[in-house]
Enzyme design. Structure first.
Site, PDB file in Angstrom:
ATOM      1  N   MET A  80       0.799  -1.179   0.000  1.00 54.25           N
ATOM      2  CA  MET A  80       0.000   0.000   0.000  1.00 54.25           C
ATOM      3  C   MET A  80       0.846   1.248   0.000  1.00 54.25           C
ATOM      4  O   MET A  80       0.677   2.093   0.835  1.00 54.25           O
ATOM      5  CB  MET A  80      -1.003  -0.023   1.136  1.00 54.25           C
ATOM      6  CG  MET A  80      -0.469  -0.223   2.542  1.00 54.25           C
ATOM      7  SD  MET A  80      -0.246   1.197   3.606  1.00 54.25           S
ATOM      8  CE  MET A  80       1.026   2.088   2.939  1.00 54.25           C
ATOM      9  N   PRO A  81       1.702   1.331  -0.945  1.00 49.28           N
ATOM     10  CA  PRO A  81       2.519   2.543  -1.033  1.00 49.28           C
ATOM     11  C   PRO A  81       1.676   3.797  -1.251  1.00 49.28           C
ATOM     12  O   PRO A  81       0.599   3.735  -1.838  1.00 49.28           O
ATOM     13  CB  PRO A  81       3.404   2.283  -2.254  1.00 49.28           C
ATOM     14  CG  PRO A  81       3.414   0.813  -2.428  1.00 49.28           C
ATOM     15  CD  PRO A  81       2.076   0.351  -1.956  1.00 49.28           C
ATOM     16  N   LEU A  82       2.182   4.902  -0.770  1.00 46.99           N
ATOM     17  CA  LEU A  82       1.640   6.225  -1.080  1.00 46.99           C
ATOM     18  C   LEU A  82       2.545   6.793  -2.159  1.00 46.99           C
ATOM     19  O   LEU A  82       3.759   6.888  -1.974  1.00 46.99           O
ATOM     20  CB  LEU A  82       1.662   7.119   0.163  1.00 46.99           C
ATOM     21  CG  LEU A  82       1.362   8.593  -0.048  1.00 46.99           C
ATOM     22  CD1 LEU A  82      -0.034   8.804  -0.626  1.00 46.99           C
ATOM     23  CD2 LEU A  82       1.533   9.354   1.264  1.00 46.99           C
TER      24      LEU A  82
ATOM     25  N   ILE B  20       6.324   6.187  -1.125  1.00 49.31           N
ATOM     26  CA  ILE B  20       6.513   6.008   0.312  1.00 49.31           C
ATOM     27  C   ILE B  20       5.940   4.642   0.656  1.00 49.31           C
ATOM     28  O   ILE B  20       4.748   4.386   0.443  1.00 49.31           O
ATOM     29  CB  ILE B  20       5.815   7.129   1.102  1.00 49.31           C
ATOM     30  CG1 ILE B  20       6.354   8.492   0.625  1.00 49.31           C
ATOM     31  CG2 ILE B  20       6.016   6.937   2.597  1.00 49.31           C
ATOM     32  CD1 ILE B  20       5.526   9.668   1.063  1.00 49.31           C
TER      33      ILE B  20
END
Length: 131
Positions: free
Chosen positions: A1-3, A74
């Protein structure tokens, strides 16, 4: 679940931006492995005036165009192989599918851990067991 954050100059159409986001999301699913469930999508676009973004060549002899995009990911820790696969696939897919110059795609990954995320309500959902 990268931003994922996308910084670019103003001027792309909503369709162009949508295609760019879709491609990078698909590459994320393909290369970053678990835990990245389908539908787990966090992407933010920031568009800048030409005087607000300076992406120089770092002494590598790279010339950028007005189509330059900086992608900041991120994410929880990833292996070196996953990162390298992500970088290569993003650049190749954006070039092949959108005609972007490979010199105009810059990617940076910033790693963090479960304690660094709160999705809502002030709770650290990874730590509470909600995720």
């Amino acid at each position: 679940m990268p931003l994922m954050k996308f910084d670019m100059l103003k001027g792309r159409t909503p369709e162009q931006i949508g295609a760019l986001l879709d491609i990078v999301y698909e590459v994320q699913l393909e290369t970053l492995g678990t835990p990245v469930p389908v539908g787990d999508r966090y992407q933010v676009v920031n568009q800048h005036e030409p005087y607000e973004i300076h992406i120089l060549d770092t002494g590598l002899g790279v010339e950028r165009s007005d189509q330059v995009v900086v992608i900041t990911v991120i994410t929880r820790p990833r292996t070196t192989a996953q990162k390298e696969a992500f970088y290569r696939r993003v650049v190749d897919c954006l070039h092949d599918e959108l005609g972007m110059r490979k010199e105009d795609v810059m990617v940076s990954m910033v790693q963090n851990t479960d304690e660094d995320w709160s999705f809502f309500g002030g709770d650290a959902q990874f730590l509470t067991g909600a995720l």
